[in-house]
Design an enzyme around this catalytic site. Structure first.
Site, PDB file in Angstrom:
ATOM      1  N   HIS A   1      -1.783  -5.253   5.498  1.00 14.95           N
ATOM      2  CA  HIS A   1      -0.838  -4.364   4.806  1.00 14.95           C
ATOM      3  C   HIS A   1      -0.169  -3.335   5.726  1.00 14.95           C
ATOM      4  O   HIS A   1      -0.052  -2.159   5.385  1.00 14.95           O
ATOM      5  CB  HIS A   1      -1.556  -3.615   3.668  1.00 14.95           C
ATOM      6  CG  HIS A   1      -2.070  -4.504   2.563  1.00 14.95           C
ATOM      7  ND1 HIS A   1      -1.504  -5.704   2.223  1.00 14.95           N
ATOM      8  CD2 HIS A   1      -3.134  -4.349   1.707  1.00 14.95           C
ATOM      9  CE1 HIS A   1      -2.174  -6.245   1.211  1.00 14.95           C
ATOM     10  NE2 HIS A   1      -3.162  -5.460   0.887  1.00 14.95           N
TER      11      HIS A   1
ATOM     12  N   HIS B   1       1.496  -3.482  -5.000  1.00 14.68           N
ATOM     13  CA  HIS B   1       0.068  -3.753  -5.081  1.00 14.68           C
ATOM     14  C   HIS B   1      -0.601  -3.213  -6.351  1.00 14.68           C
ATOM     15  O   HIS B   1      -1.736  -2.729  -6.302  1.00 14.68           O
ATOM     16  CB  HIS B   1      -0.591  -3.171  -3.829  1.00 14.68           C
ATOM     17  CG  HIS B   1      -1.873  -3.813  -3.439  1.00 14.68           C
ATOM     18  ND1 HIS B   1      -2.980  -3.855  -4.263  1.00 14.68           N
ATOM     19  CD2 HIS B   1      -2.236  -4.454  -2.313  1.00 14.68           C
ATOM     20  CE1 HIS B   1      -3.956  -4.471  -3.649  1.00 14.68           C
ATOM     21  NE2 HIS B   1      -3.528  -4.857  -2.464  1.00 14.68           N
TER      22      HIS B   1
ATOM     23  N   GLU C   1       0.758 -10.159  -6.301  1.00 17.09           N
ATOM     24  CA  GLU C   1       1.613  -9.622  -5.246  1.00 17.09           C
ATOM     25  C   GLU C   1       2.565 -10.710  -4.755  1.00 17.09           C
ATOM     26  O   GLU C   1       2.141 -11.643  -4.073  1.00 17.09           O
ATOM     27  CB  GLU C   1       0.749  -9.137  -4.083  1.00 17.09           C
ATOM     28  CG  GLU C   1      -0.338  -8.158  -4.479  1.00 17.09           C
ATOM     29  CD  GLU C   1      -1.479  -8.111  -3.463  1.00 17.09           C
ATOM     30  OE1 GLU C   1      -1.221  -8.049  -2.254  1.00 17.09           O
ATOM     31  OE2 GLU C   1      -2.642  -8.164  -3.893  1.00 17.09           O
TER      32      GLU C   1
HETATM   33  C1  BGC Z   1      -5.854  -8.355  -0.390  1.00 22.57           C
HETATM   34  C2  BGC Z   1      -7.333  -8.062  -0.440  1.00 22.57           C
HETATM   35  C3  BGC Z   1      -7.576  -6.660   0.028  1.00 22.57           C
HETATM   36  C4  BGC Z   1      -6.767  -5.714  -0.824  1.00 22.57           C
HETATM   37  C5  BGC Z   1      -6.907  -4.307  -0.338  1.00 22.57           C
HETATM   38  C6  BGC Z   1      -5.144  -7.385  -1.260  1.00 22.57           C
HETATM   39  O1  BGC Z   1      -3.772  -7.589  -1.198  1.00 22.57           O
HETATM   40  O2  BGC Z   1      -5.548  -9.671  -0.808  1.00 22.57           O
HETATM   41  O3  BGC Z   1      -8.031  -8.963   0.384  1.00 22.57           O
HETATM   42  O4  BGC Z   1      -8.939  -6.332  -0.047  1.00 22.57           O
HETATM   43  O5  BGC Z   1      -5.427  -6.076  -0.794  1.00 22.57           O
HETATM   44  O6  BGC Z   1      -6.579  -3.427  -1.343  1.00 22.57           O
END
Ligand code: BGC
Length: 341
Positions: A93, A168, A306
């Site tokens: 991210h 998210h 997402e």
């Molecule tokens: C991921 C997860 C991760 C999370 C963190 C998601 O988009 O797929 O693996 O733990 O984000 O908040």
């Protein structure tokens, strides 16, 4: 603009979306069911202070590259780049100071298709988190009177770069803080998914059929059925944390998924022009934090849907293109449509 500045979108049906400037973080989405009973369908915290102190991915805009890049490494135009490694051996991210932690500039805009809309803007300098190019991102949050919460992403870079933006929010259509999503029904418009390699910590590069695995949501089924399925991919992440390959991707809006809670009578459809959707059932929540209604944020308290390209695309030639060239535009639309069943 301050991190804690709060903005609200409302429409004529009593749907209300609230977000803050920090991360463009959606802190609540209030949706009535057919009986007019309103619930807040995104998990999170009771207060803005709680949102600022808590899990900073909740409802946030993620970038520059949402999801994982193996070892934080990629090559572009013959140059090697090393990004932050902030998730085991991988980049997640956008790194330690991802777009979810930035204070976005927010401005209300009048757009005829929306009951209410805001533009969120962020300029990320050249070299930010080691990504090349100064990236200017404009995100529109719009709410229609058809109960669609629309997210439109638009970005340009001063140099060739890579990009994958997403949002998210974790949804719970019964209402945040009222239990898990195990009895929600989910349909995913995907006959294929990208399996995870446990050692790599993300996708192996394989594109596999969902048929015969716990990942088969081609017909709507209870999420709980998959969470407890005897399926190695499910066991690996204690639930679903996978990218699904949306059927018939052609750059136009397609149904990605449909989530439904029979008990409350609320449903949500997700549409996108992106090739993938990461479905994440929140396996890492461990009840140690208090969320909405004062309830602990428990494992599987919500499900994130997402829309995006695939994880680690910059290193996988057969995955969708993650490169944004200087002078070109990145665009992405995601629609969360709420249905009062
Ligand atoms: C991921 C997860 C991760 C999370 C963190 C998601 O988009 O797929 O693996 O733990 O984000 O908040």
């Amino acid at each position: 603009m301050q991190a804690s500045d709060v903005f609200t979108l409302k429409n004529s049906n009593n749907v209300e979306v609230t977000f803050i400037a920090r991360g463009g973080q959606i802190t609540s989405i209030k949706v009535p069911n057919a009986k007019g009973e309103v619930a807040d369908v995104v998990i999170g915290y009771e207060t803005v202070e709680g949102a600022l102190a808590g899990d900073a991915y909740f409802g946030a805009l993620c970038g520059r590259y949402a999801n994982r890049i193996v070892k934080g490494q990629f090559e572009l135009n013959g140059e090697s780049y090393q990004l932050d490694v902030n998730n085991g051996p991988n980049h997640l991210h956008g790194g330690v100071d991802g777009f979810n932690l930035r204070v976005w500039d927010v401005e209300e805009v009048n757009l005829p298709q929306f009951a209410q809309a805001y533009k969120l803007m962020l300029v990320s300098p050249d070299g930010d988190q080691n990504y090349p190019g100064e990236l200017t991102t404009v995100v529109t949050y719009g709410l229609t009177n058809d109960n669609e919460f629309v997210i439109e992403y638009d970005a340009e870079s001063t140099k060739d770069t890579i990009i994958n933006l997403t949002s998210h929010a974790y949804f719970n259509l019964k209402g945040a803080g009222t239990g898990t999503i195990a009895d929600h029904q989910l349909l995913i418009n995907a006959e294929k998914f990208t399996p995870i390699d446990g050692e790599v910590g993300t996708v192996s590069g394989e594109i596999a059929p969902v048929k015969g695995t716990g990942m088969d949501f081609t017909a709507s089924k209870k999420i709980g059925e998959a969470l407890t399925a005897d399926c190695p991919q499910v066991k690996l992440v204690d639930g679903i944390d996978h990218n699904f390959v949306i059927n018939g991707y052609d750059g136009n809006l397609k149904l990605a998924a449909r989530l439904e809670d029979a008990e409350s009578g609320r449903a949500m459809e997700v549409y996108t022009d992106q090739p993938g959707v990461q479905i994440y059932t929140g396996s890492h929540f461990d009840s140690s934090e208090k969320g909405k209604l004062g309830a602990p944020i428990e494992k599987w308290a919500g499900v994130a849907l997402e829309t995006q390209i695939f994880p680690d695309s910059p290193n996988k030639e057969h995955f969708p293109n993650a490169v944004l060239k200087e002078g070109e535009r990145y665009t992405h639309t995601c629609v969360y449509k709420f249905i009062q069943g």
